[in-house]
Design a protein around this motif. Structure first.
Motif, mmCIF file in Angstrom:
data_model
loop_
_atom_site.group_PDB
_atom_site.id
_atom_site.type_symbol
_atom_site.label_atom_id
_atom_site.label_comp_id
_atom_site.label_asym_id
_atom_site.label_seq_id
_atom_site.Cartn_x
_atom_site.Cartn_y
_atom_site.Cartn_z
ATOM 1 N N PRO A 249 0.800 -1.229 0.000
ATOM 2 C CA PRO A 249 0.000 0.000 0.000
ATOM 3 C C PRO A 249 0.833 1.279 0.000
ATOM 4 N N GLU A 250 1.984 1.271 0.649
ATOM 5 C CA GLU A 250 2.813 2.466 0.717
ATOM 6 C C GLU A 250 3.751 2.589 -0.470
ATOM 7 N N GLY A 251 4.240 1.474 -0.956
ATOM 8 C CA GLY A 251 5.217 1.520 -2.040
ATOM 9 C C GLY A 251 4.610 1.639 -3.418
ATOM 10 N N ASP A 252 3.349 1.221 -3.579
ATOM 11 C CA ASP A 252 2.716 1.257 -4.899
ATOM 12 C C ASP A 252 2.168 2.644 -5.210
ATOM 13 N N GLY A 253 2.194 3.003 -6.487
ATOM 14 C CA GLY A 253 1.662 4.294 -6.903
ATOM 15 C C GLY A 253 1.640 4.412 -8.407
ATOM 16 N N ILE A 254 1.720 5.631 -8.903
ATOM 17 C CA ILE A 254 1.540 5.914 -10.326
ATOM 18 C C ILE A 254 2.654 6.828 -10.815
ATOM 19 N N SER A 255 3.154 6.538 -12.016
ATOM 20 C CA SER A 255 4.094 7.426 -12.696
ATOM 21 C C SER A 255 3.447 7.945 -13.978
ATOM 22 N N ILE A 256 3.931 9.092 -14.457
ATOM 23 C CA ILE A 256 3.381 9.709 -15.660
ATOM 24 C C ILE A 256 4.478 9.804 -16.720
ATOM 25 N N TRP A 257 4.136 9.382 -17.925
ATOM 26 C CA TRP A 257 5.061 9.378 -19.056
ATOM 27 C C TRP A 257 4.435 10.170 -20.210
ATOM 28 N N VAL A 258 5.237 10.774 -21.061
ATOM 29 C CA VAL A 258 4.692 11.584 -22.156
ATOM 30 C C VAL A 258 5.521 11.391 -23.426
ATOM 31 N N GLY A 259 4.923 11.801 -24.549
ATOM 32 C CA GLY A 259 5.673 11.956 -25.793
ATOM 33 C C GLY A 259 5.718 10.779 -26.724
ATOM 34 N N GLY A 260 5.047 9.669 -26.407
ATOM 35 C CA GLY A 260 5.095 8.516 -27.298
ATOM 36 C C GLY A 260 4.034 8.588 -28.384
ATOM 37 N N LYS A 261 4.235 7.819 -29.430
ATOM 38 C CA LYS A 261 3.220 7.711 -30.481
ATOM 39 C C LYS A 261 3.531 6.517 -31.376
ATOM 40 N N ILE A 262 2.488 5.989 -32.002
ATOM 41 C CA ILE A 262 2.637 4.879 -32.941
ATOM 42 C C ILE A 262 2.698 5.385 -34.372
ATOM 43 N N SER A 263 2.015 6.480 -34.646
ATOM 44 C CA SER A 263 1.935 7.011 -36.005
ATOM 45 C C SER A 263 3.312 7.379 -36.543
ATOM 46 N N SER A 264 3.484 7.205 -37.856
ATOM 47 C CA SER A 264 4.710 7.631 -38.525
ATOM 48 C C SER A 264 4.515 8.938 -39.292
#
Length: 353
Positions: A249-264
């Motif tokens: 419960p104390e060690g688990d949480g959420i991280s945020i990532w940005v900038g990815g994409k599949i499109s070319s």
């Protein structure tokens, strides 16, 4: 004896709308008429309209019956689901398009998610039935989309915005290639319940399950040892052995990532990169997560050029400017120390605290 080849799922061609069967592989172009409405034009001149509706990943049979009734009434019994859990009604009669949209609005269905909008976030199972989650999936997505609802039904963004969530770093929710990614993370190595490991787990399989070689056998005690410095908190060991739980419960949480994409389009596909290493789990509304995601998206919307995806905007202004504009602090966890990393900014989840 004739061989049987069609032994998999039902053949999709048996369920195609007549207009799609007629023009299969012969579509000329499509237009975005308005948020949630696409017009597809075939080489023959035939037109097909797609009305997109946001839906949850888990639905009831009552809901399914209702959408089937709508499809029977307006679409000759045809609809489909997208990979991001959107529901699409396929309409071949132009005169039925607006009545369908009005009926959907009157019955609580949300039309949108096409063009420069936020479409439905793709996500994993989370607390519903996954055994290794660091956070919930459906609950977080619901809270985030409640905050970003205006961007689903209106063209207020400079470009496409794909949001994804994975409840652990096994990433079965495509977070590695989304404009904004919400990733549940564990921060502590697995607990070792040796009495349970001895009777329920096959030691060779447990050792082989670790992608970083952090688990070693302990033959003397008929159990295993964990090198905490090498552990990446993925939970693969718990999948193989119930005596090595990872959730905390104390060690688990959420991280945020940005900038990815599949499109070319314009630039090649790219991986998401870490910008916020940890946010706490605060159900049922996850205020820290919703505020962070909304801040990033609205900052991008304010400063990006037209058609510019999140990663393309960051490439143009630079990461230093990104952190300055968003007000996100740059911490040591954002520096990649993974052995195979080719750049200094983090693209892997194997980091320490």
């Amino acid at each position: 004896m004739a061989s049987r080849t069609d032994f998999g799922p039902p053949n999709y061609r048996d369920m195609l709308p007549p207009i799609i069967e007629k023009n299969y592989g012969q579509w000329k172009y499509h237009e975005r008429i308005k948020p949630g409405l696409l017009k597809h034009v075939a080489e023959s001149g035939d037109e097909l309209y797609t009305v997109r509706v946001g839906s949850s990943r888990l639905v009831s049979t009552d809901w399914i019956r209702d959408v089937c009734h709508i499809a029977d009434r307006f679409c000759d019994g045809h609809l489909r689901f997208t990979s991001r859990h959107n529901l699409e009604f396929l309409v071949s009669d132009k005169d039925k398009v607006e009545p369908l949209i009005e009926h959907l609005a009157a019955n609580g269905y949300v039309v949108g998610g096409t063009g420069h909008t936020i479409t439905n976030p793709i996500h994993t199972q989370g607390w519903i039935h996954c055994h290794t989650p660091a956070t919930d999936a459906s609950g977080v997505v619901k809270a985030v989309m409640d905050e970003l609802f205006e961007y689903f039904g209106e063209w207020k963004l400079p470009g496409y915005c794909r949001v994804a969530l994975a409840c652990c770093l096994n990433m079965c929710g495509a977070v590695h290639c989304s404009d904004v990614a919400i990733l549940g993370i564990h921060r502590l190595p697995p607990q070792l319940h040796h009495d349970e490991i001895k009777v329920k787990c096959e030691i060779p399989n447990v050792v082989a399950s670790c992608p970083t070689g952090a688990i070693r056998p302990d033959p003397k005690n008929k159990t295993v040892k964990v090198n905490e410095e090498r552990c990446m908190y993925c939970g693969n060991c718990y999948t193989m052995c119930p005596g090595m739980p990872l959730a905390d419960p104390e060690g688990d949480g959420i991280s945020i990532w940005v900038g990815g994409k599949i499109s070319s389009a314009r630039t090649p596909p790219r991986f998401s990169r870490l910008v916020i290493p940890f946010l706490p789990n605060n159900p049922p509304r996850w205020p820290e997560v919703t505020d962070a995601v909304k801040n990033i998206i609205e900052t991008w919307a304010k400063h990006a050029h037209k058609h510019e995806r999140m990663g393309e905007w960051i490439d143009r202004i630079g990461w230093e400017r990104f952190f300055d504009l968003t007000g996100i602090p740059f911490t040591i966890q954002l520096i990649d120390d993974f052995t195979l990393a080719t750049e200094t900014f983090r693209s892997t989840p194997t980091f320490k605290w």
